[in-house]
Design an enzyme around this catalytic site. Structure first.
Site, mmCIF file in Angstrom:
data_model
loop_
_atom_site.group_PDB
_atom_site.id
_atom_site.type_symbol
_atom_site.label_atom_id
_atom_site.label_comp_id
_atom_site.label_asym_id
_atom_site.label_seq_id
_atom_site.Cartn_x
_atom_site.Cartn_y
_atom_site.Cartn_z
ATOM 1 N N ILE A 65 -1.722 11.635 3.817
ATOM 2 C CA ILE A 65 -0.308 11.341 3.527
ATOM 3 C C ILE A 65 -0.030 11.576 2.040
ATOM 4 O O ILE A 65 -0.718 11.026 1.174
ATOM 5 C CB ILE A 65 0.049 9.892 3.914
ATOM 6 C CG1 ILE A 65 -0.245 9.624 5.399
ATOM 7 C CG2 ILE A 65 1.510 9.598 3.589
ATOM 8 C CD1 ILE A 65 0.561 10.461 6.384
ATOM 9 N N GLY A 89 0.807 -1.220 0.000
ATOM 10 C CA GLY A 89 0.000 0.000 0.000
ATOM 11 C C GLY A 89 0.841 1.271 0.000
ATOM 12 O O GLY A 89 2.075 1.213 -0.085
ATOM 13 N N TYR A 92 -14.889 4.029 8.067
ATOM 14 C CA TYR A 92 -13.436 4.007 8.256
ATOM 15 C C TYR A 92 -13.092 4.650 9.605
ATOM 16 O O TYR A 92 -12.350 4.082 10.414
ATOM 17 C CB TYR A 92 -12.778 4.754 7.105
ATOM 18 C CG TYR A 92 -11.295 4.986 7.231
ATOM 19 C CD1 TYR A 92 -10.404 3.928 7.234
ATOM 20 C CD2 TYR A 92 -10.779 6.284 7.312
ATOM 21 C CE1 TYR A 92 -9.039 4.149 7.331
ATOM 22 C CE2 TYR A 92 -9.424 6.512 7.403
ATOM 23 C CZ TYR A 92 -8.552 5.443 7.420
ATOM 24 O OH TYR A 92 -7.204 5.667 7.511
HETATM 25 N N1 SER Z 1 -6.069 9.623 4.107
HETATM 26 C C1 SER Z 1 -7.144 8.976 4.772
HETATM 27 C C2 SER Z 1 -8.395 9.099 4.008
HETATM 28 O O1 SER Z 1 -8.584 10.111 3.371
HETATM 29 C C3 SER Z 1 -7.327 9.560 6.136
HETATM 30 O O2 SER Z 1 -6.806 8.679 7.072
HETATM 31 O O3 SER Z 1 -9.197 8.213 4.050
#
Ligand code: SER
Length: 325
Positions: free
Chosen positions: A178, A16, A148
């Site tokens: 990120i 990933g 999530y």
């Molecule tokens: N980058 C992730 C998302 O947008 C956040 O943890 O789902």
């Protein structure tokens, strides 16, 4: 109690966005043969295959996970495999199953086999519309609206429980969006901040799925990797929070990011067509207070917006010229 000093590490989700780079950083530090990369959804890169062991693993399958931990004599797990926010909303039942079952399996194996340490990333997605959005505190309201976020908030509580109840040394940070140049992200709200670079370099145009002024907390990959390495190296007495630490490096809106890219690519044009993902962004923080991580285990990011954009453009432009973008 007997504790091995030699680290034998397993990284789940190694193909990933974060795993593909964190695995290589761990192999640099601890030696390629001591870091087992595990994945199954994306094909592994040649780099991942050539620098150490690779195994096929669906982390919801406890038997296989158990076997790998035995076979390679694993004492530390970086459990990165997860379904992200946008993909999760398409099939919430599956996101809950994958995220919770895999974390439960990892924590159970850590308990049963007395593993040395576990790293598990949480996310800014644990926050929700009721949370203060500016300088979001370490301890605050966690009522997420995405599955999530629900799985990350529940996961934080499970980690905290396994530490206090069973002594499992599990450590966690709440990552912001990120940004990375190697492997694309796997379907989150903050993916725009990666896509925009590819489009700017290839076509000089990008249509953003968030509003121009949608400010979100972000971090560049070298800092993301440092956060994981640093919290895992810290003496156990310094880890005072056993749910998950706030960490951040910068906050910006799509318009601010586009303006910074324009300084390098003057004819770049960014348009805005917000979709359902804007609603998720609206429920997340704009800026994060990460003073607890700074004080407890010395967290300090290196990249701000200007430094990150410069490095991303340099790296991706080079790949574009070589025909590898
Ligand atoms: N980058 C992730 C998302 O947008 C956040 O943890 O789902």
């Amino acid at each position: 109690m007997y504790r091995k000093t030699m680290r034998k590490i397993l990284v789940t989700g190694a193909t990933g966005q974060i795993g593909s780079e964190l695995t290589l950083a761990l192999r640099d530090k601890f030696g390629g043969e001591n870091v087992v990369a595990a994945g199954h959804r994306r094909p592994p890169s040649d780099k991942l295959l050539n620098t150490g062991p690779f195994v096929y693993l669906d982390a919801t399958d406890k038997k296989t996970l158990d076997k790998i931990v035995e076979e390679y004599d694993i004492d530390t797990i970086y459990h990165l495999a997860a379904v992200l926010s946008v993909v999760g909303e398409k099939d919430p039942q599956n996101a809950w199953r994958v995220n919770m079952e895999s974390l439960y399996n990892v924590l159970e194996i850590a308990r049963e086999k007395n593993l040395t340490r576990v790293f598990w990333p949480s996310s800014i997605a644990v926050f929700g519309p009721e949370t203060p959005r500016v300088k979001t505190p370490q301890n605050t309201i966690l009522i997420p609206r995405t599955i999530y976020g629900v799985s990350k908030a529940a996961g934080e509580l499970l980690c905290n429980y396994y530490f206090h109840r069973f002594g499992v040394d599990v450590r966690s940070v709440r990552y912001p969006g990120i940004i990375s140049s190697e492997t694309p992200p796997g379907g989150g709200v903050t993916d725009y901040a990666v896509e925009i670079f590819y489009e700017a370099i290839k076509h000089k145009r990008y249509t953003c799925f968030l509003k121009a002024d949608a400010v979100l907390p972000m971090m560049y990959m070298p800092d993301c990797i440092n956060a994981a390495l640093k919290i895992m190296e810290a003496d156990p007495s310094r880890i005072k929070c056993r749910t998950s630490y706030n960490v951040t490096a910068m906050s910006f809106s799509p318009a601010e990011l586009a303006a910074e890219i324009k300084r390098h690519i003057p004819d770049f044009v960014c348009e805005y067509k917000p979709d359902f993902r804007q609603q998720i962004a609206d429920s997340w923080p704009m800026t994060i207070d990460d003073s607890a991580a700074r004080e407890d285990w010395g967290w300090r990011p290196e990249y701000d917006l200007a430094a990150m954009v410069k490095d991303m453009i340099e790296k991706l432009s080079k790949r574009f010229v070589e025909g590898r973008l």
